[in-house]
Design a protein around this motif. Structure first.
Motif, PDB file in Angstrom:
ATOM      1  N   MET A   1       0.850  -1.188   0.000  1.00 48.35           N
ATOM      2  CA  MET A   1       0.000   0.000   0.000  1.00 48.35           C
ATOM      3  C   MET A   1       0.883   1.234   0.000  1.00 48.35           C
ATOM      4  O   MET A   1       1.781   1.355   0.819  1.00 48.35           O
ATOM      5  CB  MET A   1      -0.893  -0.030   1.240  1.00 48.35           C
ATOM      6  N   MET A   2       0.655   2.142  -0.927  1.00 47.86           N
ATOM      7  CA  MET A   2       1.443   3.361  -0.929  1.00 47.86           C
ATOM      8  C   MET A   2       0.893   4.333   0.104  1.00 47.86           C
ATOM      9  O   MET A   2      -0.296   4.312   0.421  1.00 47.86           O
ATOM     10  CB  MET A   2       1.465   3.987  -2.318  1.00 47.86           C
ATOM     11  N   CYS A   3       1.757   5.152   0.647  1.00 47.09           N
ATOM     12  CA  CYS A   3       1.366   6.106   1.672  1.00 47.09           C
ATOM     13  C   CYS A   3       0.270   7.028   1.129  1.00 47.09           C
ATOM     14  O   CYS A   3       0.432   7.637   0.076  1.00 47.09           O
ATOM     15  CB  CYS A   3       2.577   6.915   2.100  1.00 47.09           C
ATOM     16  N   GLY A   4      -0.835   7.091   1.829  1.00 47.40           N
ATOM     17  CA  GLY A   4      -1.939   7.937   1.412  1.00 47.40           C
ATOM     18  C   GLY A   4      -2.851   7.321   0.369  1.00 47.40           C
ATOM     19  O   GLY A   4      -3.908   7.838   0.098  1.00 47.40           O
ATOM     20  N   GLY A   5      -2.418   6.218  -0.235  1.00 47.18           N
ATOM     21  CA  GLY A   5      -3.230   5.562  -1.250  1.00 47.18           C
ATOM     22  C   GLY A   5      -4.159   4.543  -0.632  1.00 47.18           C
ATOM     23  O   GLY A   5      -4.006   4.164   0.523  1.00 47.18           O
ATOM     24  N   PRO A   6      -5.142   4.078  -1.385  1.00 43.47           N
ATOM     25  CA  PRO A   6      -6.049   3.054  -0.863  1.00 43.47           C
ATOM     26  C   PRO A   6      -5.360   1.702  -0.726  1.00 43.47           C
ATOM     27  O   PRO A   6      -4.407   1.411  -1.445  1.00 43.47           O
ATOM     28  CB  PRO A   6      -7.172   2.993  -1.895  1.00 43.47           C
ATOM     29  N   SER A   7      -5.847   0.916   0.203  1.00 45.28           N
ATOM     30  CA  SER A   7      -5.316  -0.429   0.435  1.00 45.28           C
ATOM     31  C   SER A   7      -5.707  -1.349  -0.712  1.00 45.28           C
ATOM     32  O   SER A   7      -6.473  -0.971  -1.598  1.00 45.28           O
ATOM     33  CB  SER A   7      -5.905  -0.987   1.740  1.00 45.28           C
TER      34      SER A   7
ATOM     35  N   GLN B   1     -14.928   8.209   7.617  1.00 43.64           N
ATOM     36  CA  GLN B   1     -15.031   8.027   9.061  1.00 43.64           C
ATOM     37  C   GLN B   1     -14.045   9.002   9.707  1.00 43.64           C
ATOM     38  O   GLN B   1     -12.828   8.833   9.577  1.00 43.64           O
ATOM     39  CB  GLN B   1     -14.673   6.583   9.436  1.00 43.64           C
ATOM     40  N   PRO B   2     -14.565  10.039  10.371  1.00 41.96           N
ATOM     41  CA  PRO B   2     -13.680  11.014  11.010  1.00 41.96           C
ATOM     42  C   PRO B   2     -12.863  10.374  12.136  1.00 41.96           C
ATOM     43  O   PRO B   2     -13.177   9.278  12.610  1.00 41.96           O
ATOM     44  CB  PRO B   2     -14.637  12.056  11.580  1.00 41.96           C
ATOM     45  N   LEU B   3     -11.832  11.072  12.559  1.00 37.50           N
ATOM     46  CA  LEU B   3     -11.040  10.609  13.695  1.00 37.50           C
ATOM     47  C   LEU B   3     -11.929  10.545  14.934  1.00 37.50           C
ATOM     48  O   LEU B   3     -12.844  11.367  15.093  1.00 37.50           O
ATOM     49  CB  LEU B   3      -9.859  11.560  13.934  1.00 37.50           C
ATOM     50  N   PRO B   4     -11.679   9.560  15.811  1.00 38.52           N
ATOM     51  CA  PRO B   4     -12.566   9.355  16.978  1.00 38.52           C
ATOM     52  C   PRO B   4     -12.769  10.606  17.843  1.00 38.52           C
ATOM     53  O   PRO B   4     -13.878  10.862  18.310  1.00 38.52           O
ATOM     54  CB  PRO B   4     -11.862   8.255  17.769  1.00 38.52           C
ATOM     55  N   HIS B   5     -11.728  11.402  18.063  1.00 33.70           N
ATOM     56  CA  HIS B   5     -11.867  12.564  18.950  1.00 33.70           C
ATOM     57  C   HIS B   5     -12.760  13.662  18.370  1.00 33.70           C
ATOM     58  O   HIS B   5     -13.201  14.548  19.085  1.00 33.70           O
ATOM     59  CB  HIS B   5     -10.484  13.147  19.296  1.00 33.70           C
ATOM     60  N   GLU B   6     -13.046  13.590  17.060  1.00 29.66           N
ATOM     61  CA  GLU B   6     -13.919  14.586  16.440  1.00 29.66           C
ATOM     62  C   GLU B   6     -15.395  14.341  16.769  1.00 29.66           C
ATOM     63  O   GLU B   6     -16.218  15.223  16.628  1.00 29.66           O
ATOM     64  CB  GLU B   6     -13.713  14.613  14.923  1.00 29.66           C
ATOM     65  N   ASN B   7     -15.709  13.101  17.176  1.00 30.59           N
ATOM     66  CA  ASN B   7     -17.062  12.739  17.590  1.00 30.59           C
ATOM     67  C   ASN B   7     -18.107  13.124  16.535  1.00 30.59           C
ATOM     68  O   ASN B   7     -19.139  13.711  16.840  1.00 30.59           O
ATOM     69  CB  ASN B   7     -17.390  13.381  18.942  1.00 30.59           C
ATOM     70  N   LYS B   8     -17.812  12.796  15.270  1.00 34.01           N
ATOM     71  CA  LYS B   8     -18.722  13.080  14.163  1.00 34.01           C
ATOM     72  C   LYS B   8     -19.176  11.763  13.534  1.00 34.01           C
ATOM     73  O   LYS B   8     -18.477  10.769  13.597  1.00 34.01           O
ATOM     74  CB  LYS B   8     -18.035  13.951  13.107  1.00 34.01           C
ATOM     75  N   PRO B   9     -20.342  11.762  12.877  1.00 37.55           N
ATOM     76  CA  PRO B   9     -20.861  10.520  12.276  1.00 37.55           C
ATOM     77  C   PRO B   9     -20.171  10.172  10.955  1.00 37.55           C
ATOM     78  O   PRO B   9     -19.494  11.008  10.351  1.00 37.55           O
ATOM     79  CB  PRO B   9     -22.335  10.846  12.038  1.00 37.55           C
ATOM     80  N   LEU B  10     -20.395   8.944  10.516  1.00 42.31           N
ATOM     81  CA  LEU B  10     -19.946   8.509   9.196  1.00 42.31           C
ATOM     82  C   LEU B  10     -20.694   9.306   8.136  1.00 42.31           C
ATOM     83  O   LEU B  10     -21.862   9.643   8.309  1.00 42.31           O
ATOM     84  CB  LEU B  10     -20.267   7.026   8.994  1.00 42.31           C
TER      85      LEU B  10
ATOM     86  N   VAL C   1      -6.234   5.821   4.684  1.00 41.50           N
ATOM     87  CA  VAL C   1      -6.062   6.667   5.854  1.00 41.50           C
ATOM     88  C   VAL C   1      -5.762   8.080   5.388  1.00 41.50           C
ATOM     89  O   VAL C   1      -4.839   8.312   4.610  1.00 41.50           O
ATOM     90  CB  VAL C   1      -4.933   6.126   6.763  1.00 41.50           C
ATOM     91  N   VAL C   2      -6.596   9.006   5.843  1.00 39.33           N
ATOM     92  CA  VAL C   2      -6.416  10.432   5.571  1.00 39.33           C
ATOM     93  C   VAL C   2      -6.517  11.090   6.950  1.00 39.33           C
ATOM     94  O   VAL C   2      -6.008  10.535   7.898  1.00 39.33           O
ATOM     95  CB  VAL C   2      -7.469  10.944   4.546  1.00 39.33           C
ATOM     96  N   ALA C   3      -7.121  12.231   7.095  1.00 39.69           N
ATOM     97  CA  ALA C   3      -7.392  12.792   8.425  1.00 39.69           C
ATOM     98  C   ALA C   3      -8.678  12.132   8.912  1.00 39.69           C
ATOM     99  O   ALA C   3      -9.715  12.756   9.072  1.00 39.69           O
ATOM    100  CB  ALA C   3      -7.523  14.298   8.357  1.00 39.69           C
TER     101      ALA C   3
END
Length: 98
Positions: free
Chosen positions: A1-7, A71-80, A47-49
């Motif tokens: 997987m390249m950095c920043g690219g999709p798996s 899917q936002p980072l967990p600490h952002e507490n936002k929905p999918l 994986v992005v932000a």
């Protein structure tokens, strides 16, 4: 997987199905139709932000949709969020970045 690219494409898991189920109503609203069948088949992640999930979903009658879900980072507490999707896909079509 390249950095920043999709798996690489992986078989769908219970978590993948859960993600697809959480955005199903968003897709149904955008497409103005209900999906009786909504089975995640495979996915890629990026994986992005947060994480982008590219999910191939079987919607019945040999029809598939490709979803891009953020899917936002967990600490952002936002929905999918369903950020993009492609309809009229076939089983053999590879999930690509969109």
């Amino acid at each position: 997987m390249m950095c920043g690219g999709p798996s690489a494409t992986k078989p769908a898991t219970a978590e993948t199905q859960e993600i697809a189920d959480k955005v199903k109503s968003q897709l149904e609203e955008k497409e103005n139709q209900k999906f009786n069948v909504f089975k995640a088949v495979s996915f890629k992640s990026q994986v992005v932000a947060g994480t982008n999930f590219f999910i191939k979903v079987d919607v019945g009658e040999d029809k598939y949709v490709h979803l891009r879900v953020f899917q936002p980072l967990p600490h952002e507490n936002k929905p999918l969020t369903l950020t993009s999707y492609q309809t009229n896909k076939e089983k053999h079509e590879e999930i690509s970045y969109f």
